[in-house]
Scaffold this active site. Structure first.
Site, PDB file in Angstrom:
ATOM      1  N   SER A   1       3.583  -6.331   9.678  1.00  0.00           N
ATOM      2  CA  SER A   1       3.467  -4.912  10.015  1.00  0.00           C
ATOM      3  C   SER A   1       2.042  -4.382   9.857  1.00  0.00           C
ATOM      4  CB  SER A   1       4.432  -4.081   9.158  1.00  0.00           C
ATOM      5  OG  SER A   1       4.227  -4.344   7.778  1.00  0.00           O
TER       6      SER A   1
ATOM      7  N   ASP B   1       3.894   3.758  -0.382  1.00  0.00           N
ATOM      8  CA  ASP B   1       3.309   2.758   0.512  1.00  0.00           C
ATOM      9  C   ASP B   1       1.812   2.647   0.269  1.00  0.00           C
ATOM     10  OD1 ASP B   1       2.502   1.080   2.510  1.00  0.00           O
ATOM     11  OD2 ASP B   1       3.512   2.138   4.139  1.00  0.00           O
TER      12      ASP B   1
ATOM     13  N   HIS C   1       0.305  -0.352   3.862  1.00  0.00           N
ATOM     14  CA  HIS C   1      -0.098   0.048   5.206  1.00  0.00           C
ATOM     15  C   HIS C   1      -1.183   1.124   5.131  1.00  0.00           C
ATOM     16  CE1 HIS C   1       4.040  -1.582   5.595  1.00  0.00           C
ATOM     17  NE2 HIS C   1       3.477  -2.202   6.626  1.00  0.00           N
TER      18      HIS C   1
END
Length: 441
Positions: free
Chosen positions: A152, A397, A400
């Site tokens: 990702s 998170d 990312h």
């Protein structure tokens, strides 16, 4: 699907096509940064004005050589070593102008209160790295194709590139499957194809237990087997950007020759617990072997190096978070522990693959984003990747990257490396032409 380059009209000339294509690209490198006012961030490769554009058209061997020398003078430093410096002109797109941003990277939409994380640029030690120029990028990749291969974060990188290119053109979805993990886009004006291939472990893998010891799944990794969902799809691509990392922190059982050879955090009886780098090394070795074994592949493989996460005050599943609001200086942090181990593993396997690939004329390039990324603890979504009252299970998170954000600089790196490929191709053609002249004599 065959990804053929679009023939350029100049190819009808008697001059060899490759010389003219390189010449055209060099002209673009000189003129577009100067004469594309809508971009708002000119890249001055030559110290001339658009009023003298006729002087920028290298129509002779001498003028082309001069342009190459001008470009080469600006490339005598390590662009991957440096510091982050303020850039008040950024960002160059927003979360409202680019539809490619996924919700969990749309930090401004979900209430991130600070905005300075978008206003930095990378300054290499001893030289400058130009801000990404989308028109220049699209001219260089005209008629070509690029695939991101990885997890990702690789998709995060592709989304950043799409957003940066959106100031010139949006792509058309030409995906061969409805599966969002395997998207393909086409920039029709430039006949440029962009794709993402989801392969978080790079090799064949199966989820053996969706819960697993840490409630994040337990995966069987077949370390010596290709992941055919991407290895059978990339042979026609001109550029591959391969990366992987964070999925190797999850529990895994390692297989070789269809036999269990060990595991990582699997907590199984009579199964040896191996270092994380064991599976990581074998996975990259197998992935690079898959590329080098492609019979018709003639492209360039870029290894995008490991991007460290920035969890503080706890692990990712134990309340860790990333709340800093400005970059580190290079003397304020260091790559260490498992991050350093994974990074060095990548470099070692890259050098092996490069040596093997060179035997059949394949090119490998190191897109070394690790130091620049290490210095950006402020660039993650943290808790601003979804509505605060949304009923979802989502950890803070710190893996990312917000868009716009620090990984937009990865495209700065990539474009600079593509420009260097133009120089290499030009120099190779010059050598080839000299050899032909010597043979004629």
């Amino acid at each position: 699907m065959k990804l053929d380059a679009m023939d350029h009209p100049l190819a009808k000339n008697q001059t060899p096509r490759i010389v003219l294509q390189i010449t055209l690209t060099l002209i673009v490198l000189a003129t577009i940064p100067l004469c594309y006012p809508l971009l708002g961030y000119p890249l001055f490769l030559l110290k001339n004005s658009c009023n003298n554009s006729s002087d920028l058209s290298p129509s002779t061997q001498d003028s082309r050589d001069g342009l190459i020398r001008e470009l080469q003078r600006e490339k005598k430093c390590d662009i991957f070593s440096g510091e982050w410096v303020p850039n008040p002109e950024a960002p160059y797109y927003t979360n409202t102008t680019c539809w490619a941003i996924h919700e969990h990277q749309n930090c401004l939409k979900y209430g991130r209160p600070d905005t300075d994380f978008m206003k930095w640029r990378w300054k290499p030690d001893g030289c400058d790295l130009p801000i990404f120029n989308p028109a220049q990028f699209l001219e260089i990749v005209r008629g070509k194709s690029l695939a991101f291969v990885g997890d990702s974060v690789a998709r995060n990188q592709m989304q950043s590139l799409i957003c940066l290119l959106s100031r010139v053109e949006y792509p058309v979805d030409v995906s061969y499957t409805p599966d969002e993990r395997f998207k393909r886009w086409k920039y029709t004006t430039y006949n440029f194809t962009l794709a993402i291939y989801w392969t978080p472990h790079l090799v064949k893998a199966k989820e053996a237990d969706s819960n697993g010891p840490t409630h994040t799944g337990l995966f069987n990794l077949y370390l010596d087997e290709f992941d055919e969902e991407w290895t059978t799809q990339i042979e026609d691509f001109d550029y591959i950007v391969i990366s992987a990392g964070h999925w190797f922190f999850r529990p895994m059982v390692f297989y070789e020759n269809n036999q269990v050879v060990g595991c990582r955090y699997c907590l199984k009886d009579n199964v040896t617990d191996l270092p994380m780098s064991y599976g990581y090394r074998k996975a990259f070795r197998t992935a690079f072997k898959a590329i080098n074994n492609l019979e018709n592949f003639k492209g360039i493989t870029f290894l995008r190096t490991f991007a460290p996460s920035h969890f503080e005050n706890g692990l990712w599943n134990e309340g860790g978070n990333c709340v800093r609001t400005k970059p580190f200086r290079s003397n304020e942090t260091a790559l260490e522990g498992i991050d350093f181990e994974l990074y060095m593993t990548q470099l070692e396997e890259f050098k092996i693959a490069e040596k093997q690939g060179n035997k059949r004329g394949l090119k490998f390039r190191l897109l070394d984003t690790t130091q620049a990324t290490l210095l950006r603890p402020d660039g993650h979504p943290s808790r601003y990747g979804h509505l605060q009252n949304e009923n979802v299970t989502l950890y803070n998170d710190c893996v990312h990257w917000c868009l716009p954000g620090p990984i937009d600089t990865w495209s700065d790196f990539l474009l600079e490396m593509l420009k260097m490929e133009v120089i290499r191709s030009y120099n190779d053609e010059k050598i080839h032409s000299k050899d032909k002249k010597m043979m004629i004599r």
